[in-house]
Design an enzyme around this catalytic site. Sequence first.
Site, PDB file in Angstrom:
ATOM      1  N   ARG A   1      -5.316   4.650  -8.647  1.00 21.00           N
ATOM      2  CA  ARG A   1      -4.967   6.017  -9.039  1.00 21.00           C
ATOM      3  C   ARG A   1      -5.047   6.184 -10.557  1.00 21.00           C
ATOM      4  O   ARG A   1      -5.574   7.169 -11.060  1.00 21.00           O
ATOM      5  CB  ARG A   1      -3.544   6.319  -8.539  1.00 21.00           C
ATOM      6  CG  ARG A   1      -3.069   7.728  -8.821  1.00 21.00           C
ATOM      7  CD  ARG A   1      -1.817   8.054  -8.034  1.00 21.00           C
ATOM      8  NE  ARG A   1      -0.649   7.299  -8.461  1.00 21.00           N
ATOM      9  CZ  ARG A   1      -0.050   6.364  -7.732  1.00 21.00           C
ATOM     10  NH1 ARG A   1      -0.555   6.036  -6.548  1.00 21.00           N
ATOM     11  NH2 ARG A   1       1.023   5.754  -8.160  1.00 21.00           N
TER      12      ARG A   1
ATOM     13  N   LEU B   1       0.853  -1.190   0.000  1.00 27.56           N
ATOM     14  CA  LEU B   1       0.000   0.000   0.000  1.00 27.56           C
ATOM     15  C   LEU B   1       0.887   1.237   0.000  1.00 27.56           C
ATOM     16  O   LEU B   1       1.904   1.276   0.701  1.00 27.56           O
ATOM     17  CB  LEU B   1      -0.908   0.028   1.241  1.00 27.56           C
ATOM     18  CG  LEU B   1      -2.039  -0.999   1.326  1.00 27.56           C
ATOM     19  CD1 LEU B   1      -2.754  -0.875   2.658  1.00 27.56           C
ATOM     20  CD2 LEU B   1      -3.023  -0.817   0.176  1.00 27.56           C
ATOM     21  N   ASP B   2       0.524   2.239  -0.769  1.00 29.24           N
ATOM     22  CA  ASP B   2       1.264   3.498  -0.768  1.00 29.24           C
ATOM     23  C   ASP B   2       1.212   4.120   0.625  1.00 29.24           C
ATOM     24  O   ASP B   2       0.270   3.867   1.385  1.00 29.24           O
ATOM     25  CB  ASP B   2       0.676   4.474  -1.786  1.00 29.24           C
ATOM     26  CG  ASP B   2       0.939   4.041  -3.221  1.00 29.24           C
ATOM     27  OD1 ASP B   2       1.841   3.193  -3.420  1.00 29.24           O
ATOM     28  OD2 ASP B   2       0.251   4.536  -4.138  1.00 29.24           O
ATOM     29  N   PRO B   3       2.196   4.944   0.972  1.00 37.07           N
ATOM     30  CA  PRO B   3       2.234   5.528   2.327  1.00 37.07           C
ATOM     31  C   PRO B   3       0.945   6.228   2.747  1.00 37.07           C
ATOM     32  O   PRO B   3       0.517   6.100   3.893  1.00 37.07           O
ATOM     33  CB  PRO B   3       3.400   6.524   2.234  1.00 37.07           C
ATOM     34  CG  PRO B   3       4.313   5.922   1.213  1.00 37.07           C
ATOM     35  CD  PRO B   3       3.407   5.280   0.202  1.00 37.07           C
TER      36      PRO B   3
END
Length: 272
Positions: free
Chosen positions: A220, A120-122
């Site tokens: 995204r 997961l992205d930050p």
Amino acid sequence: MIHRPDRDKDRSTREGHYGRQSSSEAKPRSPSSSGASLPPGQEASYPQILPSDRKRSVLVKRKGKTDASFGLPPEKRSLKQHLSLGAINLDKTSGPTSHEVAAWVKRILEVDKAGHSGTLDPKVTGILPVLLGDATRIMETLLLAGKEYICLMRLHKPVPKKQIMEVCQEFMGPIFQKPPLKSSVVKELRIRTIYYLDVLEIEEQHVLMRVGCEAGTYIRKLCFDIGLALGCGANMEELRRTRAGPFREDGTLVNLHNLTDAVAAWKEKGDE
């Protein structure tokens, strides 16, 4: 721009160039603009569940009993055995990377190995399965499991709600998707499957969606492509993962604070 795999050949012959809509086409949401439409009437029939939810049959070739010296049922295992063969359904907060979270779990539980399944992205929150000890051997299985996200998308211009609903339905099924520039994978066009895409709420230029998708799908980029299909542009504002294979938001979901408190209670009071 993404495109429907089984229709690219037909489009390439009737369009002036790849991925662009010809002037003779009347509808702005045609397959050539979004590349993500299923044949008419097939959207409703497409399986709107994750692969892990499909009913599976179990073939029993022979019945037998397990020798207790080679293991125990999960409900009879000690906590130390669970820590060497277990998994944590962890609720990741916004800020740290997935690798940092897995390292913190390893330090809190004092185990030799710990690894996460599905980065997961930050800034993204939600379910991050963390496998412990020998359980890390099945990491590849979970990496390929379907995922579900709750996404907040912002449109760059006002668009009628009916048009938003129609375009979002076009993005169900197998699609071509190229990873965004800010990603750690090779920027090559690849096929990913959107199992379902439900629009939960629309408020002005904000659209709240639930997306069930194949592993490796970039939400995204999906928002960006929906914006292209709508002709107004769009970007992802917030994202939370609510499912990862068999892991979901239920009573097993814990955060790092819960994990730290549980370890302290186990060490001080022997409470498992």
